[in-house]
Design an enzyme around this catalytic site. Sequence first.
Site, PDB file in Angstrom:
ATOM      1  N   GLY A 511      22.211  -9.437   1.789  1.00 14.97           N
ATOM      2  CA  GLY A 511      23.373  -8.664   1.405  1.00 14.97           C
ATOM      3  C   GLY A 511      23.356  -8.325  -0.063  1.00 14.97           C
ATOM      4  N   ASP A 629      41.243 -10.418  -3.240  1.00 12.63           N
ATOM      5  CA  ASP A 629      40.334  -9.460  -2.607  1.00 12.63           C
ATOM      6  C   ASP A 629      40.034  -9.884  -1.175  1.00 12.63           C
ATOM      7  OD1 ASP A 629      38.857  -7.188  -2.414  1.00 12.63           O
ATOM      8  OD2 ASP A 629      37.066  -8.006  -3.392  1.00 12.63           O
TER       9      ASP A 629
END
Length: 823
Positions: A511, A629
């Site tokens: 990722g 977040d």
Amino acid sequence: MLLHILFTLPILCMIKIGSAAMYTITSSQFIKDSQTISSNDDAFKFGFFSPANTTNRYVGIWYLEESNIIWVANREKPLQDFSGIVTISNDNRNLLVLDGQKNVIWSSNVSNFASNSNVTAHLQSTGNLVLLEDATGNKIWESFEHPTNAFVPNMIISTNQKTGQKVKLTSWKTPSDPAIGNFSCSLERLNAPEFFIWNKTKPHWRSGPWNGQKFIGVASRSVYTSSYLNGFDIAREDNGSLVEITYTLINSSFFANLVLTYEGNISSNLWFNGYSVRKGVRQENECDYYGFCGPNGNCDSKNLPICTCLKGFEPKNAVEWNKQNWSSGCVRRASLRCELGGEGDGFVKLETTKVPDFVQQSYLSADACRTQCLNDCNCTAYGFDDGIQCLTWSGNLIDIVKFSGGGIDLYIRVANSELDGKRNVKQIIISMVVIVGGIIFATSTYFLWSRASKRSARRKEAKSLVLNTSQIHRESQNTNVKQVKIEDLPLFEFQEISTATNNFNPSNKIGHGGFGSVYKGQLRNGLEIAVKRLSRVSGQGIEEFMNEVIVISKLQHRNLVRLLGCCIEGEEKMLVYEYMPNNSLDFYLFDSIKEKVLDWKKRLYIIEGISRGLLYLHRDSRLRIIHRDLKPSNILLDEELNPKISDFGMAKIFGRTENEGSTRRIVGTYGYMSPEYAMEGLFSEKSDVFSFGVLLLEMISGRKNTSFYNHDQALSLLGYAWKLWNEEEIISLIDPEICNPDYVDDILRCIHIGLLCVQEIAKERPTMATVVSMLSSEIVKFPRPFQPAFILRQTERREDIDDQQCCDLNSLNNVSVTSLQGR
Ligand SMILES: *[C@@H]1O[C@H](CO)[C@@H](O)[C@H](O)[C@H]1NC(C)=O
Ligand SMILES: *[C@@H]1O[C@H](CO)[C@@H](O)[C@H](O)[C@H]1NC(C)=O
Ligand SMILES: *[C@@H]1O[C@H](CO)[C@@H](O)[C@H](O)[C@H]1NC(C)=O
Ligand SMILES: *[C@@H]1O[C@H](CO)[C@@H](O)[C@H](O)[C@H]1NC(C)=O
Ligand SMILES: *[C@@H]1O[C@H](CO)[C@@H](O)[C@H](O)[C@H]1NC(C)=O
Ligand SMILES: *[C@@H]1O[C@H](CO)[C@@H](O)[C@H](O)[C@H]1NC(C)=O
Ligand SMILES: *[C@@H]1O[C@H](CO)[C@@H](O)[C@H](O)[C@H]1NC(C)=O
Ligand SMILES: *[C@@H]1O[C@H](CO)[C@@H](O)[C@H](O)[C@H]1NC(C)=O
Ligand SMILES: *[C@@H]1O[C@H](CO)[C@@H](O)[C@H](O)[C@H]1NC(C)=O
Ligand SMILES: *[C@@H]1O[C@H](CO)[C@@H](O)[C@H](O)[C@H]1NC(C)=O
């Protein structure tokens, strides 16, 4: 709910008409198999039943349905056929269960009578079966004094030290056999009473001492602290030699029981207005088993290995210990001075623990408690609780568990030499001398020395980084940055990580995070890790990096991703996490094929996990943290699909007293940011609640808030949900993948919670604590939501999607929505 009523009402009525309810058993009135007597409100029944998977007949008491047995009479002697009766004995004194041949199968066995009066059996509205003397109304026998496996409100469990008599729970043998099984549950340690579960004669689990309000050895959130309970009440009588415990519910709309299962677990069950709202066994881990780590061992279920020796102790049998055979526990490494007649022992603190067994209690202040312990050579540890006051222990410390929250701080006595860390190094070096000998000694000390100085150089580097970031953090004045010592965090060597990730081989890349790439790796010991590597060239991301280190190194919770350590060498800055094999939530949720993996039960499980992780951040951890977040791509899933909140690069630490912060630098992800944060930079716990609400609605609808387009109007997911809610069509929000009439009530409840979380005004949104209670049905009455924020899509782009219809639920539609609003 309404649906249930519609279906069950006619059936109930038929039963009522079919057989006249009886309320008593007298000498002239007995009951046969298939007949029952009822409590006044008909909630409890006393009569014949067969447990699952057997045809044996037993006589017992149940709540609403035969599957909720709370008491059994002839548990050891079942009837083999339907010929049994329950009656009052010929001498009019005892309740009997007789078989077809009139043999006594069971008797209430009362022998010391006060008068000659006949007796009558009644079933009270608490579920207690009583024998009353007709003349005086005196109770001569009651089932509550002879419990089987269920603890119900108003029942008393007791232990009498003088007579040795205990009223206790005993488990069934198997779910099909109510005979006395291996486990029992009783009150023990009467000077500071505790609940014990016994496996035959061995302790199996203990609750920790009662402090006047709660059992301090039970981790913070559990059945014992539920909002529907008035709580437990412990009474002492007879100069403290008789101790009794009972519990009550807040009102008669609720019924609850605690059942000791045949496997020795406690199952807690709750009903509201006659509907089961919770049934379940307490989540266990190995640390729940009494003394799992042996004497002087410390059990931490979040740690690997799960057992460690207390500070100042070492394994008694190192070979077995290293094979994870913890049974022999640990022994003291250095003798206490006290034992040698000197002074100067000290204490090391172990925070938030389940305190060990065999406590002695006294009414002393914390300081006096410490002094008393220090002056008593036999005292091996002390602790202080506002309720019980001074707790001390002597001898081995057994059954210590490290909690991530709750419990109390334990102070363990150690020799002075254990207090400063020097001795360890000295010991290592001395043993080296013995083993390796002179010449090799010189080399090895050199090696040790150079290695240590390298390490300390790296630590210095890391420390200076902390100092730098504390400037960045001036924004929130009261941060705990000063307290965060990076020394606490294991440091990895660059070489180690490089080997683990095959030199950061591109094929290991899994990722690309906000500030660098993420690699999968495997340490030499086999542990799989995920490594987040800050891109070397740009200085960017260093703030997020350090923020993440500071925030997450202090946190441990099963629903937060675990940081294993970091690596800071020269230009390289890396964070090492546990590896999550199942990727992140968005990977499944927004993919029409992969989302099939997540049925409703799994989604609910994930939602609950996230809510608990957030609650921990907001309330239960020692720091108070706003994540800022939260979104599906930051929810990682482990092999069992346990959700783990990740990415703390933007998190903010709040002081205990701060409630709201503001910032000029607005970071986060559009679609999940609350209006007050996106527009004014104001953030608080309620901004995370907003993001959670969006996430919840996304999980139910299977659609992304930001990429949501509806045919007619430029609505966001929130706007669309609000429109459907007002049109009482909310059921069509549900993802067809999870639509199942069995779960519709549950899903609608979650939509309601989601809408409450995304309300425009922060103050109106529930706290995470309330959300968790709502999800677990501890709170059943929800307010109506007000309009959510951002109901209009803020982009011009339009895209058509199939107007998928949820499974045909039109007929259910009105019912469910009304029942939802009726709560
Ligand atoms: C007790 O029951 C017996 C038999 O049912 C009856 O004959 C007797 O009168 C009763 N005694 C009293 C005191 O009610
Ligand atoms: C009864 O037996 C069935 C089939 O063997 C089993 O699936 C079920 O779990 C059993 N129920 C109980 C309560 O033991
Ligand atoms: C009643 O007493 C008999 C004989 O003393 C005994 O065998 C039986 O187990 C007792 N029953 C109960 C339920 O205590
Ligand atoms: C209960 O004790 C027995 C023998 O002492 C042991 O084999 C068993 O595993 C124990 N049960 C549990 C659930 O710990
Ligand atoms: C309780 O203890 C006190 C002092 O030990 C004694 O005087 C008193 O009689 C006791 N009371 C009972 C009910 O045992
Ligand atoms: C009991 O409490 C619940 C929740 O607070 C409430 O909804 C219910 O109406 C109450 N029932 C009674 C009988 O007071
Ligand atoms: C109870 O103990 C016996 C003998 O120790 C054992 O065979 C049985 O499996 C145990 N039952 C349970 C449910 O643990
Ligand atoms: C109940 O106890 C058994 C044996 O101790 C354990 O294996 C099992 O996982 C427990 N069940 C739950 C749901 O915790
Ligand atoms: C564990 O260690 C003890 C001695 O420390 C030994 O007696 C026991 O057999 C060991 N158990 C196992 C399963 O190896
Ligand atoms: C300490 O323990 C020993 C042995 O258990 C006992 O003889 C002694 O009286 C104890 N000392 C104190 C001060 O309690």
